[in-house]
Each structure stands twice: as C-alpha cells, then as structure tokens.
Design a protein around this motif. Structure first.
Motif, short mmCIF file in Angstrom:
data_model
loop_
_atom_site.label_atom_id
_atom_site.label_comp_id
_atom_site.label_asym_id
_atom_site.label_seq_id
_atom_site.Cartn_x
_atom_site.Cartn_y
_atom_site.Cartn_z
N SER A 67 0.85 -1.20 0.00
CA SER A 67 0.00 0.00 0.00
C SER A 67 0.88 1.24 0.00
CB SER A 67 -0.89 0.00 1.25
OG SER A 67 -0.10 0.17 2.42
N PHE A 68 0.26 2.38 -0.28
CA PHE A 68 1.01 3.64 -0.19
C PHE A 68 1.50 3.87 1.24
CE2 PHE A 68 -1.30 5.13 -4.14
CZ PHE A 68 -0.15 5.31 -4.90
N ARG A 69 0.71 3.53 2.22
CA ARG A 69 1.14 3.69 3.62
C ARG A 69 2.40 2.87 3.88
NH1 ARG A 69 -0.76 4.62 8.89
NH2 ARG A 69 -2.86 5.15 8.20
N GLN A 70 2.41 1.62 3.46
CA GLN A 70 3.56 0.76 3.71
C GLN A 70 4.79 1.24 2.96
OE1 GLN A 70 1.85 -2.99 2.54
NE2 GLN A 70 1.11 -3.45 4.59
N PHE A 71 4.59 1.73 1.74
CA PHE A 71 5.73 2.26 1.00
C PHE A 71 6.28 3.52 1.66
CE2 PHE A 71 7.40 4.90 -2.60
CZ PHE A 71 8.58 4.19 -2.74
N THR A 72 5.39 4.37 2.16
CA THR A 72 5.82 5.57 2.88
C THR A 72 6.62 5.19 4.12
OG1 THR A 72 3.89 6.81 2.10
CG2 THR A 72 5.03 7.67 4.03
N ASP A 73 6.16 4.19 4.84
CA ASP A 73 6.90 3.72 6.01
C ASP A 73 8.32 3.27 5.63
OD1 ASP A 73 4.75 4.16 7.71
OD2 ASP A 73 4.05 2.10 7.65
N TRP A 74 8.41 2.57 4.50
CA TRP A 74 9.72 2.09 4.06
C TRP A 74 10.62 3.27 3.70
CZ3 TRP A 74 12.86 2.42 -0.20
CH2 TRP A 74 13.92 1.50 -0.28
N LEU A 75 10.09 4.23 2.95
CA LEU A 75 10.89 5.40 2.57
C LEU A 75 11.45 6.10 3.81
CD1 LEU A 75 8.81 7.14 -0.26
CD2 LEU A 75 11.04 6.04 -0.52
N GLU A 76 10.59 6.26 4.80
CA GLU A 76 10.97 7.04 5.97
C GLU A 76 11.88 6.27 6.92
OE1 GLU A 76 7.32 8.68 7.45
OE2 GLU A 76 7.23 10.15 5.81
N ALA A 77 12.09 4.99 6.64
CA ALA A 77 13.03 4.20 7.43
C ALA A 77 14.44 4.20 6.82
CB ALA A 77 12.54 2.76 7.55
N GLN A 78 14.57 4.78 5.62
CA GLN A 78 15.85 4.72 4.93
C GLN A 78 16.78 5.88 5.31
OE1 GLN A 78 16.27 1.84 3.21
NE2 GLN A 78 14.18 1.56 4.02
N ASP A 79 18.05 5.68 5.07
CA ASP A 79 19.04 6.73 5.23
C ASP A 79 18.76 7.80 4.16
OD1 ASP A 79 21.31 8.36 5.09
OD2 ASP A 79 22.68 6.70 5.53
N PRO A 80 18.59 9.06 4.56
CA PRO A 80 18.33 10.11 3.57
C PRO A 80 19.36 10.18 2.46
CG PRO A 80 17.98 10.94 5.78
CD PRO A 80 18.58 9.58 5.94
N LYS A 81 20.60 9.85 2.76
CA LYS A 81 21.63 9.88 1.73
C LYS A 81 21.40 8.79 0.69
CE LYS A 81 25.21 11.85 4.73
NZ LYS A 81 26.55 11.64 5.34
N VAL A 82 20.88 7.65 1.14
CA VAL A 82 20.57 6.56 0.21
C VAL A 82 19.41 6.96 -0.69
CG1 VAL A 82 19.68 4.21 0.04
CG2 VAL A 82 21.51 4.73 1.66
N LEU A 83 18.38 7.58 -0.11
CA LEU A 83 17.25 8.03 -0.92
C LEU A 83 17.70 9.06 -1.95
CD1 LEU A 83 14.29 8.42 1.61
CD2 LEU A 83 14.80 6.52 0.08
N SER A 84 18.60 9.92 -1.58
CA SER A 84 19.11 10.92 -2.51
C SER A 84 19.82 10.25 -3.68
CB SER A 84 20.06 11.88 -1.79
OG SER A 84 20.55 12.86 -2.67
N LYS A 85 20.57 9.19 -3.38
CA LYS A 85 21.25 8.45 -4.44
C LYS A 85 20.23 7.78 -5.37
CE LYS A 85 25.25 7.17 -4.48
NZ LYS A 85 26.44 7.57 -5.28
N LEU A 86 19.18 7.20 -4.79
CA LEU A 86 18.15 6.55 -5.60
C LEU A 86 17.48 7.56 -6.52
CD1 LEU A 86 16.52 4.19 -2.94
CD2 LEU A 86 18.05 3.54 -4.82
N CYS A 87 17.24 8.75 -5.99
CA CYS A 87 16.60 9.79 -6.79
C CYS A 87 17.46 10.26 -7.95
CB CYS A 87 16.25 10.98 -5.90
SG CYS A 87 14.84 10.69 -4.81
N GLY A 88 18.73 9.95 -7.90
CA GLY A 88 19.64 10.39 -8.95
C GLY A 88 19.68 9.49 -10.16
N ILE A 89 18.90 8.40 -10.15
CA ILE A 89 18.88 7.47 -11.28
C ILE A 89 17.67 7.76 -12.15
CG2 ILE A 89 19.08 5.06 -11.96
CD1 ILE A 89 19.78 4.36 -9.07
N GLY A 90 17.88 8.00 -13.42
CA GLY A 90 16.81 8.38 -14.33
C GLY A 90 15.95 7.20 -14.78
N VAL A 91 14.94 7.51 -15.57
CA VAL A 91 14.04 6.49 -16.09
C VAL A 91 14.81 5.52 -16.98
CG1 VAL A 91 11.98 6.05 -17.49
CG2 VAL A 91 12.12 8.12 -16.08
#
Length: 396
Positions: free
Chosen positions: A358-382
C-alpha cells in the motif's frame, strides 16, 4: 481520471530528502499470529473503533550498503465501492492469494445514503450534488463491510474525497485550500458517522479510527493538488497520489508531503506513453467509450496488461523505481481492464524481490531509509541502471 498522450509529463521539484523520518511499520505484508480478537473501543456513534494496531504491517527494513532495493508496486483503487459486480471483494481475494497489500481510496459519499444527500455541501456546487452517483442502501452496506474486511487484511483506506467534480466552475481544479478542508472534513464525517446516517445498527464498526488512519488520497481527475497540499500538510498527511504524468523515478516530497504520481509507462504499439491507470488505457483505446465493439476487447485487454508489465519490467531491470498503478472498480469494455490488472499483478508477484504494498507501507519504508541513500536513488533516471552497479552505487 485524466488522459495522457504523447510526451505528457508533470514538471515538479527534484528529490527532497532532508526531512525524511524514521518509522516503525510496514514495507510488505506479514502474517498475523493468533486468533484472538483485540479489545475494541468504540468511537463516536460506534461507526468506527480503536481495535489496536492494524494486522499484517511488518516493520520496514533499512537497506544495507550496496543492497539492491526491492521492486515496490502499489495497486490503488479510486472510489472503492462494492456494487453487484463484486469487484472490491474480487480484488481482496486476489491480493490475499498473492501476498499483496493495496490502497483503497474510499469516496466518502459511498457511506452516505442518497436519502441523506442533503447532508453533503460540496464546495462551489449545490447541496447534495455529485458527479458520481450515490450508492443504493444495499451497496452502502456492502461497501462498509468490504472496507472493514480490507483493513483487517492489511490494506490501507485512503480517500477519494466525495463528489468527484471535474468540469465547470465547480471543478476541484478551482477549489481553494478552504474548499479542500471542507471536503475532507465532510468525507471523514460520512465515514465516521455512517451508523447515524444509515441506521444500520446491526453492522460491526469499522475497526480503525479514520482520523488517524487517513494519511493520503487521490483527487478526482488528478486535479487541484496545489491547493490541497497545504491542507494535507496541516492535517499530518504523509503522501498525496494526485499528480499526473510522473516519471518512473524514485519519489520526492512536494510542499512537505510525499508525492506519488501516476506514471508514464510504455504503451505497446504506440510511440507515446500512457498513464498507469485503467481509464487512460480506455481513453486511448476507445476514445472514452465504455461499451465498444467486443471484437476489440481481446487485443485491448492484452495491450493494457502488457503496458503495466512493460512499465514494471523497465523499473525492475534498471532503477527499481516504485511503480504506482491506479484503477476503478468498473466493468468498462466488458471488464477487460480488471482482467488486465489482475493478470499483471499475478505476473509481477512471481518475480524475485517484488513487494506489492500500500502507499502507507511504501511511505513507512521510505521514511526508514538513510536520507543519503534516498538521494542516491533519486539520482537514477528512467530506464537507467546505477553507475557501476548497485553494490558500488549504494556503498560509496
């Protein structure tokens, strides 16, 4: 509902991760142990209740250095009412059979009998007006029961608001933030006072406090997000799923709320992409006609299924961006879109490292991650793979 044709996309700000928070609940489903019913505390008129933590919500796992992210897929449903076609119950069973959690965006007026429609005061529209029909009393009863069972099975109950106004001066595109606040308050009121409004005293309460459960929604026709978001932030909502034409990349926050757009995915047989929603398949195949020549149905069904699978495979093989799919409990063009999404879900579930959440579960996962890791993930294009491979990219 919004039609996407060649090259349509929404321009938004880049990935924002500075305010990512930790969380304690769910990236994918987990079996509940024991059969004891939790203690239930009734709320208000007894339409809702506090029955304790929601079942089937596992603790999210933080990625280890160099670990490949799971492939998240969110199946979500706009309106989420149970009619004689039994589509709500059908997809609850499909989810159970394939260990999936989904998000059901409940229209508030689906808990309100038509005889009481004067209780609804839609912004910029006449009292009791609605561009979607009110349900019969039997269908209101069935919808409330499906919502109760869905939550107990681990699914999320979001909101699709109420009257679904997409055109004219009263369109949600023209609503102010104050209008959105009124609409949300009324939607919550219809869900939390259904016993008073329906007189169905023989039914069990919903097993959750909707004011706490509600952390996101999707606007009618994907319109009006900019004026909704300040209200969503004020109410403590954690995400919004109202953007059209997003790219298959990792999400960012917009006005402090996670932005989960429907996405542009490959459309087999065409040079343009299509939005990841059944209505947009229909709009491109039959020009908005919901009853067309049945001779077209087999080909359209396969095309819709293959569009979902093409979008999934593109992400799965490259940047592992989450895939967001939106649908309606409708038998348009002979029910081909329901069959297409069912078959796509089944095929996705067979792949390694796939999480149907669900969107709730995915949000929970995002917010459990290291912000630096999320930033790296956001740097990969389509359709791009991480530079040097996942191990090197997420270890540096």
């Amino acid at each position: 509902m919004l039609t996407l044709t060649a090259g349509a996309a929404l321009g938004v700000a880049g990935c924002g991760t500075s305010d990512v928070l930790g969380s304690d609940s769910g990236s994918h489903r987990r079996k509940r142990h024991g059969n004891d019913k939790p203690h239930v505390k009734l709320i208000g008129d007894g339409s809702t209740s506090d029955s304790g933590p929601q079942p089937h919500q596992p603790k999210p796992e933080r990625l280890e250095p160099g670990q490949i992210p799971p492939q998240f897929v969110v199946f979500s449903w706009d309106g989420a009412g149970e009619l004689d076609n039994g589509l709500f119950s059908r997809f609850r069973k499909i989810a159970k059979d394939h260990n999936a959690a989904m998000t059901f965006f409940l229209s508030g007026i689906y808990c309100l009998p038509e005889s009481k429609k004067s209780l609804y005061q839609p912004p910029k529209n006449p009292v009791g007006a609605s561009d979607i029909g009110y349900l019969t009393d039997d269908h209101v009863r069935a919808t409330i029961e499906q919502v109760r069972l869905a939550w107990l099975e681990g699914h999320e109950i979001g909101t699709h608001f109420n009257g679904h106004f997409c055109g004219g001066s009263g369109s949600v595109a023209n609503w102010t933030s104050a209008d959105w606040r009124s609409e949300i308050d009324q939607a919550v009121g219809f869900v939390t006072k259904w016993k008073t409004n329906t007189g169905f005293k023989d039914m069990e309460p919903l097993p959750f406090d909707y004011r706490k459960e509600l952390i996101g929604g999707r606007t009618p026709c994907l319109l009006g997000q900019d004026n909704l978001l300040p209200v969503a932030k004020q109410l403590g909502w954690r995400y919004d799923a109202s953007s059209p034409g997003g790219l298959q990349t990792w999400p960012h926050k917009k006005m402090g709320v996670w932005n989960f757009p429907l996405q542009s995915i490959p459309f087999p047989g065409h040079s343009f992409q299509v939005l990841s929603m059944d209505y947009n398949m229909l709009a491109n195949q039959s020009q908005n006609a919901t009853k067309s020549d049945p001779a077209n149905y087999p080909g359209w069904r396969q095309q819709a299924r293959d569009a979902y699978l093409a979008g999934f495979q593109r992400a799965y093989d490259t940047n592992r961006a989450p895939m967001f799919i939106g649908n309606h409990f409708e038998q348009w063009n002979g029910g081909i879109y329901m069959d297409a999404v069912e078959e796509a879900l089944k095929r996705m579930s067979e792949k390694k490292d796939v999480r149907l959440v669900s969107f709730r579960q995915f949000t929970d996962w995002l917010e459990a991650q290291d912000p630096k890791v999320l930033s790296k993930l956001c740097g990969i294009g389509v359709g791009e793979e991480p530079t040097g491979g996942w191990k090197a990219y997420l270890t540096a």
